[in-house]
Write an enzyme that holds these catalytic residues in place. Structure first.
Site, short mmCIF file in Angstrom:
data_model
loop_
_atom_site.label_atom_id
_atom_site.label_comp_id
_atom_site.label_asym_id
_atom_site.label_seq_id
_atom_site.Cartn_x
_atom_site.Cartn_y
_atom_site.Cartn_z
N GLU A 108 41.62 50.04 30.01
CA GLU A 108 41.71 48.59 29.96
C GLU A 108 41.42 48.09 31.36
OE1 GLU A 108 43.00 46.54 27.20
OE2 GLU A 108 42.61 48.26 25.91
N CYS A 132 44.20 39.74 33.70
CA CYS A 132 42.89 40.37 33.48
C CYS A 132 41.98 39.56 32.57
CB CYS A 132 43.07 41.79 32.92
SG CYS A 132 44.09 41.84 31.45
#
Lengths: 453, 468
Positions: free
Chosen positions: A210, A244
Site C-alpha cells: 500500500e 496517502c
C-alpha cells in the site's frame, strides 16, 4: 535488538499447532481485540495525540471507528467468508465434489505507517487473524507512542505466541525481512516498497504493498464549487495533509482558479476558525525532517493562502499555491503535507493527459455535474481507487478493495478483501474411485480416434 | 537495452486505447482460436519434434484445453468486464459504488517448454480479455514450438499490441530490465525468485506458477487397479514432464507390493509390452534433462521399467520401490517418467512427511474411504488438491490454478486469468447534493458530531437495535 528468528519461529510453531484454524478461536481473538479497543480507548487517543496532535473526536472517527467497524464485520461474516465455495462442474466432473477452500497462509507480517498509526496496523491484523494466520506486527517507529502502546497492549489481549509485535526502525525491519513469511502487507513509500518486495522475492513471499503517489483532483468548471471545495478542503487538510489518499494537487481551468482559492479559504475559516494555530482540530507535521521537506516545496511558488510555519511546533498553515508549474519540485514528489498546488489546464483532455503522463496514483478525484465527464475521466485513466464528487470516501466503503496500482502499490485489502488477501484459495476436486469406465476415454492407446472426434 | 524500443512501441499502442473495447478483445481472441485451428498439425508436429509428445496428448493439452479456455472467455467476457456494484451504507444510498476492472497495460508472459503452446496461450487469453498489450517469451528449449510461435502468431494477432521475443537466459534477463505492468511466469522456483526480484525494481505485480514435489498418498483401503491406472496416467503423461504430475507415492509396504503388478498392468495396457514402440509415450526434451533423470535411477530399486536410450532420449515408464527420503530421486522435482515409492507406516506418517517439505503445487490422495481423503486434504497445504485421481482438477475452468509457498503465488484459468490481468479499482461516484449529510465529518470536531458519524457509519451487530 529483539531476536527476530525466535519471534518468527515461535509464531510459526504456534501456527503449526493448528490452534488458529478453528473459526471459534479466530472470533475469540477478534472479540478480545474489540475489548482492547473499547477498554483502552483513552490510552489509544492519548498516543495519537502525542504522535500527531490528533484531537479526540478526530482521532476516534479516523482510527477507532473504522477498526471497530472492521472487527464487527469480520466477526459477523467470518463463517460465510471461510466456507468452502462450490464451483460449476462440467460433464466429466458431474459426480465429483469441486470447490475452493479458504486456508490460512501461515505467518503474516504487517508493517504499519506513521500517519494513521493505529488503524494501519489494526485493520490488516484483523484480516490476518480472521483468515487464521499467525501475525507479526511491526508498527512505525516514527509514531513512537502508538508503537509502544501497540507493543504493550496486544500481548495483554491476544495469544502471545501467535501474534507478536516487533518494534524498531530500519535496522530492525531489515533484520525482520530476512525471515521467511507467508505474506507481507506493507504500508509506506514506493521506495521502501521496492525493498520489501525484493526481500520477499528471496522467499517467494506474496506481498500487498500500500504505497502512495500524487493523487490528482480535477475540478470541472461545471460543478457546485462551494460544495466541491468544502469536500476537498476536508480531505486535503485532515491530519495536516498526511494522508496517502489526500487530494495531492488540483487540476482546473484558469477561469475558476481564483474561485477555487476563495472557496477553500472560506471553508478553512469555517473549519479551523480565524487562527488555525489555535484550533484543536488542526494537526501538526509528524517530525522536523518532514517539516523541513514540506517547507522546501514552497520555494519560488505563488502562495495564495497560508505559508506560515513554526518550526518549534512543526506547524505549517493550510497553504494553497496557484499557477504551479508542472516541472516544479512540489509537483515531483508526494506532498504529504498541508500544501495544495493548483495546476491550470485548458480542458479535461489536457487534465487526462497530464494524469496519464505520470505514475498511477493511489486515488483519483474528479468533480463535475456532468456524469459523462466523470465516466470519461475514470475510463481514460488508471489509479488505485476513485471517488467522484468527493474525496477519501471510497476507502470507507467496506466492500470496495483498497489498494494501489503501478507505483502506488499492488494487492488490496479492507473487509472481505483482507480475508482473501491473507488466505490461500485452494482448488479441491474429490472424485470417486469407481466409475473408471468414464476415464477410459482419456487413456492410451488407440487414442488417435479421439483426436479425429 | 535491446528491447526498450519494442516495449515502448507496445506501450504507445496501449496508451492509444485500442485494446480496450470489447470488440477488439473479442477479435483478437477469435484470431487465437483460428491460430489453434489452422495450425493444429504444425503444433502437433512441433511438439513431437521437441519432446516426442504423442499426438493425442498434444491435441488434448495444446488444442482442446486451450479452446475450452477461449470459449469460456468469449462466452463470459462482457459480463466479466462489467462494473461490479457493491453494498452501500445508509448515507451512500444515492451514490454509486462499484469495482471497475482496468487493464494493467503492457504485460510479459514467460512460458516453459513442457506444454509450450498451452502455457503461453492460456495466460495470453486472460491478458487480452482484460484489455492489455502483451509480450510473449516462449521457451528456447522447445525450439520447434518456439519457432512456430515466433513465425505464426504475428499472422493472427495485432502486431502493434502483441509481440513474441525469442532467446535464452541472456535475452530473458535483458527483457526483464524493462518496466512491465504485470509479469506472468511459469517455470522453476529458482528462476521465479529471479523474476520476482527483477519485478520488484519496477514494483511490477507478478503471478508465479512454479513447481515442487507433488506427493501422492495411497491408503490401504482402495481399488488397486483403478488407483494404478489413474496414477500411471498422471505420472507418464508427457513422459512425466508435467508440473502437476504425481511426483512420488507414499504408501505402506503392503500397498507397495499390491500396487506393483497393478502398475505393470496399467503401463502395459497404455503403452504395450515395449513402450519405446508406442506412439503414445513421449521422450525427454533435452540431453541435459535426460542425463539428470538417468542419474535418478539409482534411487531405491528399479521395480518396473528402467530402460533408457540416449540417442532417442527415451526413458521407459519406471517405478522405483523402497526409495529413501535421502535418495537423489527425493531431492528434486522428478519431472520425468520415474515414479519413486516411499514407504511409510500409516496416514499420519504420510501427512507429517508431506508437511515437513515445501508446499507443493498439488497433493493427491487415494482411498475408498472419503474420511481419509478429507483428512489428507485438511491436514496439508498445497496449491490444489485432487482426491482419487490425478491432473483432472486443472481441466475444470471454474477452479483456480496456482501454487502456494515455494510452488508459486497467484492463480489463473477461466475467470481467474481475467482477474489476474485486471486491476480491481474501487470506485465511488457520489452525489453533489445532500451536503448537509456530510456536516458531521467536518471540523470543528465535537462529540455530538462524532455520535452522528458513529450511528451512520457503524456496522451494528445483529440483534442490537439500529438508530434511524
Amino acid at each position: 535488538m529483539q531476536n527476530m528468528q525466535q519471534i518468527v519461529g515461535r509464531a510459526r510453531a504456534a501456527f503449526r499447532s493448528g490452534r488458529s484454524r478453528p473459526l471459534e478461536f479466530r472470533i475469540q481473538q477478534l472479540k478480545a481485540l474489540e475489548r482492547m479497543v473499547q477498554e483502552k480507548e483513552k490510552e489509544i487517543l492519548a498516543a495519537l495525540k502525542a504522535d500527531l496532535n490528533k484531537s479526540g473526536p478526530n482521532a476516534y472517527s479516523h482510527e477507532i471507528l473504522g477498526v471497530l467497524r472492521e472487527l464487527i464485520l469480520a466477526m459477523e461474516k467470518l463463517p460465510s467468508w471461510a466456507a468452502p465455495q462450490p464451483v460449476k462442474k462440467n460433464l466429466l466432473t458431474m459426480r465429483d465434489e469441486a470447490y475452493i477452500g479458504y486456508e490460512p497462509l501461515g505467518v503474516v507480517l504487517v508493517i504499519g505507517a506513521w500517519n494513521y498509526p493505529f488503524v494501519l496496523v489494526m485493520q490488516p491484523l484483523i484480516g490476518a487473524i480472521a483468515a487464521g494466520n499467525a501475525v507479526v506486527v511491526k508498527p512505525s517507529e516514527v509514531s513512537e507512542n502508538t508503537a509502544r502502546l501497540v507493543a504493550e497492549l496486544l500481548p495483554q489481549y491476544l495469544d502471545k505466541d501467535l501474534y507478536a509485535v516487533v518494534t524498531g526502525g530500519v535496522p530492525e525491519t531489515t533484520e525482520l525481512l530476512t525471515q521467511r513469511f507467508d505474506h507481507i502487507l506493507y504500508t509506506g513509500s514506493s521506495a521502501v516498497g521496492r525493498i520489501v518486495m525484493a526481500a520477499a522475492a528471496k522467499h517467494l513471499t506474496p506481498v500487498t504493498l500500500e504505497l502512495g503517489g500524487k493523487s490528482p483532483c480535477y475540478i470541472d468548471k461545471d460543478c457546485d464549487l462551494a460544495v466541491a471545495c468544502r469536500r476537498i478542503t476536508w480531505g486535503k487538510y485532515m491530519n495536516c495533509g498526511q494522508t496517502c489518499i489526500a487530494p495531492d494537487y488540483i487540476l482546473c481551468e484558469p477561469s475558476i482558479q481564483s474561485k477555487v482559492v476563495e472557496n477553500i479559504k472560506a471553508t478553512l475559516k469555517e473549519f479551523y476558525g480565524e487562527d488555525v494555530k489555535l484550533s484543536p482540530d488542526y494537526g501538526r507535521i509528524v517530525n522536523q525532517r518532514h517539516f523541513k521537506r514540506i517547507l522546501g516545496l514552497l520555494e519560488g511558488q505563488k502562495i495564495a493562502v497560508g505559508g506560515e510555519a513554526d518550526e518549534a511546533s512543526c506547524f505549517i498553515a493550510p497553504t494553497i499555491l496557484t499557477d504551479v508549474s508542472p516541472e516544479s519540485k512540489v509537483m515531483e514528489e508526494e506532498i504529504f503535507g498541508p500544501v495544495l498546488p493548483i495546476v491550470t489546464v485548458k480542458s479535461v483532455e489536457e487534465a487526462i493527459e497530464f494524469i496519464n503522463c505520470r505514475e498511477k496514483p493511489l486515488a483519483l478525484y474528479v468533480f463535475s455535474n456532468k456524469k459523462q465527464l466523470i465516466r470519461r475521466v475514470i475510463a481514460e485513466t488508471s489509479s488505485g481507487g476513485v471517488t467522484a464528487n468527493d474525496v477519501i470516501m471510497h476507502s470507507v466503503v467496506p466492500d470496495l478493495p483498497f489498494g494501489g496500482v503501478g507505483h502506488s502499490g499492488m494487492g488490496a485489502y479492507h473487509g472481505k478483501h483482507s480475508f482473501e488477501t491473507f488466505s490461500h484459495r485452494r482448488a479441491c476436486l474429490v472424485k470417486d474411485l469407481r466409475w473408471e469406465f468414464v476415464n477410459r476415454l482419456r487413456y492410451p492407446p488407440g487414442s488417435m480416434e479421439m483426436v479425429r472426434l | 537495452n535491446p528491447y526498450a524500443g519494442l516495449v515502448s512501441h507496445l506501450r504507445a499502442s496501449w496508451i492509444s486505447g485500442k485494446t480496450r473495447p470489447l470488440e477488439y478483445r473479442v477479435a483478437q481472441l477469435e484470431a487465437l482460436g483460428r491460430f489453434l485451428d489452422d495450425k493444429k498439425e504444425e503444433i502437433l508436429e512441433a511438439t513431437e519434434l521437441d519432446m516426442g509428445k504423442p499426438s493425442f496428448e498434444a491435441f488434448f493439452s495444446e488444442i482442446l484445453l486451450c479452446k475450452n479456455e477461449l470459449n469460456v472467455t468469449l462466452n463470459n467476457l462482457s459480463n466479466w468486464m462489467k462494473d461490479e456494484h457493491v453494498d452501500k451504507n445508509l448515507v451512500m444510498q444515492l451514490d454509486s459504488a462499484f469495482i471497475r476492472k482496468d487493464p494493467y497495460g503492457v504485460v510479459l508472459i514467460i512460458a516453459p517448454w513442457n506444454y509450450p503452446i498451452h502455457l503461453f496461450l492460456v495466460p495470453l487469453i486472460g491478458a487480452i480479455a482484460a484489455g492489455n498489450c502483451a509480450i510473449i517469451k516462449p521457451s528456447e528449449i522447445s525450439k520447434n514450438t518456439e519457432r512456430l510461435i515466433a513465425e505464426m502468431l504475428s499472422c493472427y494477432l495485432d502486431n502493434d499490441c502483441f509481440a513474441v521475443v525469442t532467446g535464452g537466459v541472456p535475452e530473458t534477463t535483458r527483457l526483464l530490465e524493462n518496466k512491465f505492468d504485470y509479469i506472468f511466469f511459469t517455470g522453476s522456483p529458482p528462476v521465479g525468485r529471479i523474476v520476482m526480484t527483477a519485478a520488484a525494481k519496477h514494483l511490477t505485480p507478478v503471478t508465479l506458477e512454479l513447481g515442487g514435489k507433488n506427493p501422492c498418498y495411497v491408503s490401504d483401503t482402495c481399488d488397486v487397479t483403478n488407483v494404478a491406472r489413474r496414477v500411471a496416467w498422471g505420472r507418464f503423461f508427457n513422459a512425466g514432464q508435467t508440473c502437476i504430475a504425481p511426483d512420488y507415492l507414499l504408501c505402506t509396504i503392503e500397498m507397495q507390493e499390491k500396487l506393483m503388478p497393478a502398475l505393470r498392468q496399467a503401463i502395459t495396457e497404455f503403452f504395450g509390452p515395449n513402450p519405446r514402440e508406442s506412439p503414445d509415450f513421449g521422450r525427454i526434451v533435452s540431453d541435459k534433462q535426460f542425463q539428470r533423470l538417468r542419474a535418478l535411477l539409482g534411487s531405491g530399486r528399479v521395480a518396473l521399467g528402467g530402460q533408457t536410450d540416449e540417442a532417442e532420449r527415451y526413458i521407459a515408464p519406471t517405478v522405483l520401490a523402497d526409495v529413501l527420503p535421502s535418495d537423489p530421486a527425493m531431492q528434486e522435482e522428478v519431472f520425468g517418467p520415474i515414479l519413486p515409492i516411499v514407504v511409510i507406516a500409516n496416514m499420519d506418517e504420510a501427512i507429517d512427511f508431506i508437511n515437513a517439505r515445501p508446499r507443493p503445487l498439488v497433493v493427491y490422495a487415494f482411498s475408498c474411504d472419503s474420511k481419509i481423503v478429507n483428512q489428507v486434504l485438511e491436514r496439508t497445504s498445497s496449491g490444489g488438491f485432487c482426491g482419487n485421481d490425478t491432473l483432472m482438477h486443472v481441466t475444470l475452468t471454474s477452479l483456480p490454478f496456482g501454487g502456494t509457498g515455494n510452488s508459486g503465488l497467484g492463480r489463473y484459468h477461466g475467470k481467474f486469468t481475467f482477474d489476474t490481468f485486471s486491476h480491481h479499482r474501487g470506485c465511488l461516484h457520489r452525489n453533489m447534493g445532500l451536503e448537509t449529510l456530510n456536516t458531521p465529518r467536518y471540523p470543528p470536531y465535537t462529540q455530538q458530531k462524532l455520535g452522528l458519524l458513529t450511528s451512520t457509519f457503524e456496522v451494528k451487530r445483529r440483534g442490537t437495535c439500529t438508530l434511524l
